[in-house]
Design a protein around this motif. Structure first.
Motif, short mmCIF file in Angstrom:
data_model
loop_
_atom_site.label_atom_id
_atom_site.label_comp_id
_atom_site.label_asym_id
_atom_site.label_seq_id
_atom_site.Cartn_x
_atom_site.Cartn_y
_atom_site.Cartn_z
N GLN A 4 0.83 -1.20 0.00
CA GLN A 4 0.00 0.00 0.00
C GLN A 4 0.87 1.26 0.00
OE1 GLN A 4 -3.23 -0.11 -0.38
NE2 GLN A 4 -3.51 2.11 -0.33
N LEU A 5 1.93 1.25 0.78
CA LEU A 5 2.83 2.41 0.82
C LEU A 5 3.54 2.60 -0.52
CD1 LEU A 5 4.40 1.92 4.38
CD2 LEU A 5 2.73 3.65 3.69
N ALA A 6 3.97 1.49 -1.13
CA ALA A 6 4.63 1.60 -2.43
C ALA A 6 3.66 2.12 -3.49
CB ALA A 6 5.20 0.24 -2.84
N LYS A 7 2.42 1.72 -3.40
CA LYS A 7 1.41 2.23 -4.34
C LYS A 7 1.25 3.74 -4.20
CE LYS A 7 -3.40 1.51 -5.75
NZ LYS A 7 -4.66 0.76 -5.46
N LEU A 8 1.22 4.24 -2.96
CA LEU A 8 1.14 5.68 -2.73
C LEU A 8 2.35 6.40 -3.30
CD1 LEU A 8 0.08 8.29 -1.39
CD2 LEU A 8 1.14 7.52 0.74
N TYR A 9 3.52 5.83 -3.09
CA TYR A 9 4.73 6.48 -3.58
C TYR A 9 4.78 6.50 -5.11
CZ TYR A 9 9.51 7.70 -4.50
OH TYR A 9 10.63 8.33 -4.99
N PHE B 149 5.70 -3.03 -5.35
CA PHE B 149 6.67 -3.18 -4.28
C PHE B 149 7.57 -4.39 -4.48
CE2 PHE B 149 7.79 -5.03 -0.13
CZ PHE B 149 8.57 -4.01 0.37
N ALA B 150 7.02 -5.48 -5.00
CA ALA B 150 7.81 -6.70 -5.18
C ALA B 150 9.00 -6.46 -6.10
CB ALA B 150 6.93 -7.82 -5.73
N SER B 151 8.80 -5.71 -7.17
CA SER B 151 9.90 -5.44 -8.09
C SER B 151 10.96 -4.55 -7.45
CB SER B 151 9.35 -4.79 -9.37
OG SER B 151 8.68 -3.58 -9.07
N ILE B 152 10.55 -3.62 -6.61
CA ILE B 152 11.54 -2.78 -5.90
C ILE B 152 12.30 -3.60 -4.88
CG2 ILE B 152 11.84 -0.74 -4.44
CD1 ILE B 152 9.27 0.38 -5.59
N ARG B 153 11.60 -4.46 -4.20
CA ARG B 153 12.22 -5.27 -3.15
C ARG B 153 13.26 -6.24 -3.71
NH1 ARG B 153 8.81 -9.43 0.71
NH2 ARG B 153 10.39 -9.70 2.35
N LYS B 154 13.02 -6.76 -4.89
CA LYS B 154 13.98 -7.65 -5.52
C LYS B 154 15.26 -6.92 -5.93
CE LYS B 154 10.47 -10.76 -7.44
NZ LYS B 154 9.85 -11.26 -8.69
N THR B 155 15.14 -5.63 -6.15
CA THR B 155 16.27 -4.85 -6.65
C THR B 155 17.18 -4.35 -5.54
OG1 THR B 155 14.94 -4.13 -8.54
CG2 THR B 155 16.89 -2.84 -8.02
N SER B 156 16.60 -3.75 -4.50
CA SER B 156 17.41 -3.15 -3.44
C SER B 156 16.59 -3.05 -2.17
CB SER B 156 17.90 -1.75 -3.87
OG SER B 156 18.48 -1.07 -2.79
N THR B 157 17.14 -3.56 -1.09
CA THR B 157 16.44 -3.47 0.20
C THR B 157 16.39 -2.03 0.69
OG1 THR B 157 17.15 -5.71 0.77
CG2 THR B 157 16.42 -4.30 2.58
N LEU B 158 17.48 -1.29 0.51
CA LEU B 158 17.49 0.11 0.96
C LEU B 158 16.48 0.93 0.19
CD1 LEU B 158 18.80 2.30 2.71
CD2 LEU B 158 20.44 2.67 0.87
N LEU B 159 16.36 0.69 -1.11
CA LEU B 159 15.39 1.44 -1.91
C LEU B 159 13.97 1.11 -1.48
CD1 LEU B 159 14.99 3.40 -4.27
CD2 LEU B 159 14.95 1.41 -5.80
N ALA B 160 13.68 -0.17 -1.25
CA ALA B 160 12.34 -0.56 -0.81
C ALA B 160 12.02 0.05 0.55
CB ALA B 160 12.24 -2.09 -0.75
N LEU B 161 12.97 0.04 1.47
CA LEU B 161 12.75 0.61 2.80
C LEU B 161 12.55 2.12 2.72
CD1 LEU B 161 12.68 0.37 5.86
CD2 LEU B 161 15.18 0.39 5.86
N THR B 162 13.30 2.80 1.87
CA THR B 162 13.16 4.25 1.74
C THR B 162 11.81 4.61 1.14
OG1 THR B 162 15.56 4.39 1.41
CG2 THR B 162 14.25 6.33 0.86
#
Length: 685
Positions: A244-249, A267-280
């Motif tokens: 939900q947060l990734a959708k807002l961003y 969010f899944a595609s961001i999470r596969k790429t970089s943990t720091l990016l997903a967390l930010t």
């Protein structure tokens, strides 16, 4: 002559009797002593040398089928075998009858064939067990939207261990150095080259560059650090909350950030790429979510910890650089440290050279150039707002004209470089006038100040027309409105230099404002009102209050505090409409109070602090009006302090709160430093 054992005699007979036929002994090899005797017999046999250069015993042991065929299965226990009697075991399990009757320890030794069968059964059982664990693990990772764990082929463990040991040695001896060089080694090269020549540390950078070359340039966009377990796996937030947060961003906030993450779908595609990016992404989105206050506390703590762990990492991927830039862009409470970290990392990975190589680069280097401009933007804005020297990128390594000449440049880049062009002017202002706010502004610099003012006018006229583009469906006409806001704020910032080093009305008056600075000070008041009027009049600015970077919010706070302090402490130098000041700030507070975002957002912090400051200024103004009225009535024995104490007591306010309005220090203004401690979120280490 020593008598030969039966096994050796049988084996020798088979070899001499059949030169080409298969080996078919009547008995099997039972012990190491048998093998030694066979080896001696074969070496002494004249027939053994005429068939093969490989000894027959060696050929037999290398062939598992022959070993199985020539191995005698022995089931007798050692005690019965020593007595050469039959060993009787019920159900083929020890103890045997003789050992049971005599109370002896019965432990039959396994044959080679038995050991091989046991090993085969154990291997098969472990393989099935591993496969079941592999399936269960991948099912769990799939439920968490994580990639499956792949089964690797057999590898040379010795080589891998050697590589690990080599990496550990290099990392222990490594220096904190910049990767790559701007020019080949020569007498005029960097001093660090001399250190490399007299030590073995040069191989460190060569190893890093060799590893970088092994990674294809086309993989730069997707390269990143994936931490397992991450903040989702450890239960900081749920996968549903993260999505939900990734959708807002992705749906709104990223368009303020020049759309750098629009190639991600979810969010899944961001999470596969970089943990720091997903967390930010999740942290920034929770910051702008009216229901995200609790999530922001947890996520910001995670972000601080993860970013701290990257401090001494030699390299960061492009996605980690993006994540750090996002933190500088929105999160005011950590932007100062994040901007310094990302600047150092980008310099070490030669982002500045990739920027200066534009436009003759590929898309990956162009993306690095974009990040370099964002890093300069963050560092320049933060150092200006904090009133401190630049801590990262020198303007000499910024050339937005080259960047825009690239065929990969888009409308988002046009928005970015418009801000860069304005900050380049501001950097020259800060370099010429300095940062010491305690000294009065010298009259000799007034012509330069007017020239900078004219440069900003030309900048505003130029970029206002270039950014009059079609309305963005996500952020409306915010890009063109942002140019107006930058324009007014930059002029206000420059003209505010006229108030440097001036004493307040509570101090001993030593003079008035020089005539050549009078119109400059009045322009500062006019432009401060213009900044706040844009908040009240522009629907685009109102709609973007939740989403715009914290730099804009600090503009509003600076303009409001400036007007309040001028109206209450600097009236001896300039004329200001006090009622208009109070009225404008009340309207701004109403707009800020309607912003839907987390309680930690700057609009809520500014609204709370500004409301309290406005109340104090109104009380002080009312007390001064009452004192003037009583003096006009002839009560000369009543001084201002007595009247103010009476007025404050009448309103139930302690006199000490009026002393919080310290003399105006515009260059060093930091609104967060004026906030009560309860407004600032504390985080664990």
């Amino acid at each position: 002559m020593t008598k030969r054992r039966w096994s050796v005699a049988t084996y020798d007979g088979n070899l001499s009797g059949n030169a080409v036929g298969s080996v078919a002994p009547t008995h099997s090899i039972t012990s190491a002593s048998d093998l030694r005797e066979i080896n001696v017999a074969v070496q002494q046999s004249p027939a053994s040398s005429s068939h093969s250069s490989t000894p027959p015993v060696r050929r037999i042991l290398d062939d598992p089928d022959l070993v199985a065929a020539t191995t005698r299965k022995s089931s007798a226990c050692p005690a019965c075998r020593k007595q050469k009697i039959k060993c009787i075991m019920e159900n083929a399990m020890p103890p045997c009858k003789r050992c049971a009757q005599r109370g002896l320890l019965c432990s039959p030794s396994k044959s080679l064939q038995g050991l091989m069968k046991d090993q085969t059964r154990w291997n098969s059982r472990m393989k099935r067990h591993f496969n079941r664990l592999q399936v269960a693990l991948n099912e769990a990772r799939a439920a968490l939207s994580l990639p499956p764990v792949l089964v690797m082929d057999e590898i040379d463990t010795a080589d891998e261990e050697a590589k690990v040991r080599e990496t550990d040695i290099l990392s222990d001896d490594a220096l904190d150095t910049v990767e790559g060089t701007l020019a080949p080694d020569s007498l005029a090269s960097a001093p660090m080259h001399s250190l490399y020549e007299v030590t073995t540390l040069r191989s460190i950078n060569e190893t890093n560059r060799a590893n970088d070359t092994a990674n294809a340039q086309s993989d730069m966009q997707s390269r990143g650090l994936v931490v397992d377990p991450d903040f989702i796996t450890r239960g900081v937030i749920t996968i549903a909350e993260a999505e939900q947060l990734a959708k807002l961003y992705l749906g709104r906030l990223d368009h303020f950030f020049y759309g750098h993450l629009q190639h991600y779908l979810d969010f899944a595609s961001i999470r596969k790429t970089s943990t720091l990016l997903a967390l930010t992404v999740c942290t920034v989105a929770s910051f702008h979510d009216p229901l995200g206050s609790e999530l922001y506390d947890k996520l910001s703590r995670e972000l601080r910890n993860l970013a701290s762990s990257l401090m001494f990492r030699p390299r960061l991927g492009i996605n980690e650089i993006k994540a750090l830039c996002m933190s500088c862009y929105w999160l005011a409470d950590m932007s100062w440290m994040m901007s310094a970290l990302v600047a150092r990392k980008a310099v070490s990975m030669q982002y500045h050279t990739k920027h200066l190589d534009q436009p003759d680069t590929d898309r990956e280097d162009f993306c690095c150039s974009q990040m370099w401009l964002l890093i300069y933007l963050s560092n320049e804005q933060i150092s200006m707002l904090q009133g401190v020297p630049q801590s990262g990128v020198s303007p000499n390594y910024v050339n937005w004209e080259r960047h825009m000449a690239s065929p990969f440049a888009t409308e988002a880049d046009l928005r970015l470089v418009s801000h860069i062009a304005m900050l380049l002017i501001i950097s020259r202002v800060r370099e010429l006038f300095g940062l010491d706010t305690r000294k009065k502004f010298p009259s000799i610099h007034v012509p330069h100040l007017r020239e900078f003012h004219a440069q900003l006018d030309r900048w505003g006229a130029s970029w206002s027309g270039r950014l009059e583009i079609a309305r963005n469906k996500h952020i409306g006409h915010f890009p063109s409105e942002a140019v107006k806001l930058h324009w007014h704020f930059s002029k206000f910032y420059i003209c505010s230099h006229a108030f440097r080093g001036l004493p307040t009305t509570s101090d001993v008056v030593t003079g008035t404002l020089p005539p050549e600075l009078q119109d400059v000070a009045e322009c500062a008041i006019t432009t401060a009102f213009s900044v706040l009027d844009l908040v009240l009049e522009s629907e685009e600015i109102k709609a973007a209050l939740v989403g715009m970077p914290h730099y804009f919010h600090t503009m509003f706070a600076f303009a409001a505090v400036f007007l309040l302090k001028v109206a209450t402490r600097y009236t001896q130098y300039v004329q200001v409409d006090i009622e208009r000041v109070f009225s404008t700030i009340r309207q701004v507070l109403q707009v800020f109070g309607q912003c839907p975002c987390a309680r930690q957002h700057l609009v809520h912090r500014i609204a709370s602090g500004l409301h309290e400051m406005l109340h104090r200024c109104e009380l002080q103004q009312a007390a001064e009006v009452m004192a003037v009225t009583k003096r006009a009535a002839g009560d000369a024995n009543t001084d201002r302090q007595t009247l103010t104490e009476a007025e404050s007591a009448l309103n139930g306010v302690d006199l000490g709160v009026l002393d919080d309005l310290q003399p105006l220090e515009l260059e060093n203004f930091d609104f967060l430093s004026a906030l009560p401690a309860s407004w600032l979120t504390e985080f664990d280490n």
